[in-house]
Design an enzyme around this catalytic site. Structure first.
Site, mmCIF file in Angstrom:
data_model
loop_
_atom_site.group_PDB
_atom_site.id
_atom_site.type_symbol
_atom_site.label_atom_id
_atom_site.label_comp_id
_atom_site.label_asym_id
_atom_site.label_seq_id
_atom_site.Cartn_x
_atom_site.Cartn_y
_atom_site.Cartn_z
ATOM 1 N N ASP A 1 67.750 -50.026 47.761
ATOM 2 C CA ASP A 1 68.346 -50.937 48.734
ATOM 3 C C ASP A 1 68.344 -50.402 50.162
ATOM 4 O OD1 ASP A 1 70.157 -48.923 48.268
ATOM 5 O OD2 ASP A 1 71.924 -50.212 48.337
ATOM 6 N N GLU A 2 67.593 -49.328 50.413
ATOM 7 C CA GLU A 2 67.624 -48.724 51.739
ATOM 8 C C GLU A 2 66.242 -48.187 52.101
ATOM 9 O OE1 GLU A 2 70.411 -45.437 54.119
ATOM 10 O OE2 GLU A 2 70.847 -46.009 52.045
ATOM 11 N N ASP B 1 69.792 -51.016 55.462
ATOM 12 C CA ASP B 1 70.483 -50.921 54.178
ATOM 13 C C ASP B 1 71.039 -52.286 53.791
ATOM 14 O OD1 ASP B 1 71.860 -49.501 51.963
ATOM 15 O OD2 ASP B 1 73.659 -50.025 53.084
#
Length: 419
Positions: free
Chosen positions: A115-116, A16
Site C-alpha cells: 500500500d505504499e 501511502d
C-alpha cells in the site's frame, strides 16, 4: 552545518494508501472508509480471531485497532465486519502501480509495500508541471478510479519523503519538505522510535547516551556514534541531518538476509506438544524456502508470544551453530532446545521462527561423522520437488493431521489470509 548543495535534491514522493485493507473493502461494498467503522477480521467464525485492519472511524469511535480480537468489538449497528480478501487486495495494489506507470517509467517507481510506493518525479516538470501538483493529481486519480484515499509526502530524497509523509502528510493529506525543513520539522521529533529506521532497541541505546530527540542525534559527536554502533552510527547521524543517498528503482541488495515465518494462532495452545507441532510445520516451511534459494543458515531464532489471557509477554531467543544448515529436523532440534529452556507452560498465541547468517548451500561441508546427512538432504530435495509441483499439502508430516496442525488450513490462504 551541512552543505546540502553536495547532496541529491530530487523530487521524491512517498504515496501511502489510507487504511488500505479497510479502504479496499469499503470500495468493494460502496462504503466511505473515512466515515464507516470497518474491521477486517481473520475469521468471523472464531471469537478469538485477530483484527487485521480497521478504518479511521473504527479506531476513533470504538478504540478498535489492529491486534484486537473479534470478541472485543462491540455490537453496534454501524460497524461493518469483513474477512480479508487477499487476492483482491493484491489486485488493487497492482492497479495503483499501473496508475503510477502513467506518470513515470518503471525505474522511477519503488513499491515499498502493498500500500505504499516511492516515485521519482525529477525531470517530469515539462510533462506534468509542478511535482507537488502532480502528486495531488495522482492521488486524485487513484481515488476517482479505485475509491482509495491516500496521503503523500514530497521531499529531496527517499528518507525525507517518508518522514514528511509519516510526520505531516498523514495528518494533512499532502506535505512537502525541503532540506530547510530538517531543523524545524525533523529535529524536534521525540521519542526517537518515531523516526523511520530507529527501532525500540536502538532508541534505548541512544537514550542511554543522552540522545532523546533527532536534534540531539544530529548534534552528537559522530566518532562516538561510530564507535558505539559502527556503520549504523554513521547512518543514524546523517539521517538526522536528512541525508539519504538511496536511489529509487535501484536494485535491492542481492540475496536475502534471513528466512522466517510468524504465526498468530487461532486459539491458545496450552501444551508444549501442541506448540512443537506447529513449530515443526514452520521449520519445514522455512527450511524449504532456504533450500529453494540454495541457502543455509547458522543462526536459528525462536520467538514465543503468550496469550493475553496469561498476561501476555513471551521470549525471543537465538542459537548459532558451527555448520550452516537448511535441514528441517536440524532446525527443529535447535528450536526444541530453545523452547524447552525458556517455555514457562503458559498458553501460547504466537510463534515466530527465522534463520540468519546465511551462506550458499554449496559451501556446506557435510560432516563425516553424521552418516545420514546425504540421505536426509536427498529426502528433503524429493519432498521439495513434490510440493513445488503438486502444492504444499501434497506431502505432509503426520503431525499436520493432528488438531494442533495448521499447515492444511493455511494452505488455503493467500498471504496468510483467505483469498
Amino acid at each position: 552545518m551541512f552543505d546540502y548543495s553536495k547532496f541529491p535534491n530530487k523530487q521524491i514522493a512517498c504515496i501511502d494508501m489510507m487504511s488500505f485493507y479497510a479502504s479496499c473493502m469499503a470500495s468493494l461494498h460502496s462504503l466511505d472508509v473515512r466515515k464507516v467503522p470497518i474491521a477486517i477480521v481473520g475469521n468471523l467464525k472464531q471469537r478469538g480471531s485477530v483484527v487485521l485492519a480497521a478504518s479511521p472511524a473504527m479506531k476513533k469511535r470504538f478504540k478498535i485497532k489492529t491486534g484486537n480480537r473479534l470478541y472485543e468489538i462491540p455490537h453496534h449497528p454501524e460497524i461493518r465486519l469483513f474477512e480479508p480478501k487477499m487476492a483482491y487486495f493484491l489486485e488493487m495494489s497492482m492497479s495503483i502501480t499501473k496508475i503510477l506507470h502513467k506518470y513515470v517509467p518503471a525505474e522511477a517507481i519503488h513499491v515499498y509495500s502493498v500500500d505504499e510506493s516511492f516515485i521519482d518525479l525529477t525531470g517530469t516538470e515539462k510533462l506534468w508541471g509542478d511535482p507537488a501538483q502532480t502528486v495531488k493529481k495522482i492521488q486524485k486519480e487513484i481515488f476517482e478510479t479505485l475509491n482509495l484515499p491516500s496521503t503523500a509526502g514530497l521531499a529531496p530524497n527517499m528518507l525525507l519523503a517518508k518522514l514528511c509523509l509519516d510526520l505531516q502528510g498523514k495528518k494533512t493529506g499532502f506535505a512537502k519538505w525541503t532540506y530547510d525543513d530538517v531543523q524545524t520539522k525533523l529535529w524536534p521529533v521525540s521519542p526517537l522510535s518515531e523516526m523511520w529506521g530507529i527501532g525500540r532497541q536502538t532508541e534505548k541505546s541512544l537514550n542511554d547516551m543522552g540522545i532523546v530527540s533527532v536534534g540531539d542525534l544530529a548534534n552528537f559527536d559522530l566518532q562516538r556514534l561510530e564507535t558505539r554502533f559502527g556503520v549504523l552510527g554513521n547512518q543514524l547521524y546523517h539521517h538526522a541531518w536528512g541525508i539519504d543517498l538511496s536511489e529509487v528503482g535501484a536494485p535491492m541488495p542481492e540475496g536475502q538476509v534471513s528466512y522466517g515465518k510468524s504465526q498468530i494462532l487461532m486459539r491458545d495452545y496450552n501444551t508444549i506438544a501442541e506448540v512443537r507441532a506447529v513449530l515443526l510445520e514452520m521449520c519445514e516451511d522455512v527450511a524449504k524456502r532456504a533450500r529453494d534459494a540454495s541457502k543455509a543458515g547458522r543462526t536459528i531464532s525462536l520467538g514465543i508470544g503468550y496469550s493475553k489471557n496469561a498476561l501476555g509477554g513471551g521470549f525471543q531467543r537465538s542459537r548459532t551453530i558451527n555448520e550452516a544448515t537448511n535441514e528441517t529436523m536440524k532446525i527443529y532440534a535447535i528450536c526444541k532446545e530453545l523452547l524447552s529452556e525458556n517455555y514457562d507452560n503458559r498458553p501460547v498465541r504466537q510463534i515466530s521462527l527465522s534463520i540468519t547468517k546465511l551462506e550458499n548451500e554449496q559451501s556446506i561441508q557435510l560432516s563425516l561423522f553424521e552418516k545420514d546427512n546425504w540421505r536426509d538432504r536427498a529426502i528433503g530435495s524429493v519432498m521439495d520437488n513434490i510440493r513445488n509441483r503438486f502444492g504444499s499439502t501434497a506431502i505432509l508430516r503426520a503431525i499436520s493431521l493432528t488438531d494442533a496442525g495448521t499447515a492444511i488450513k493455511r494452505s488455503e490462504l493467500v498471504g496468510g489470509h483467505k483469498g
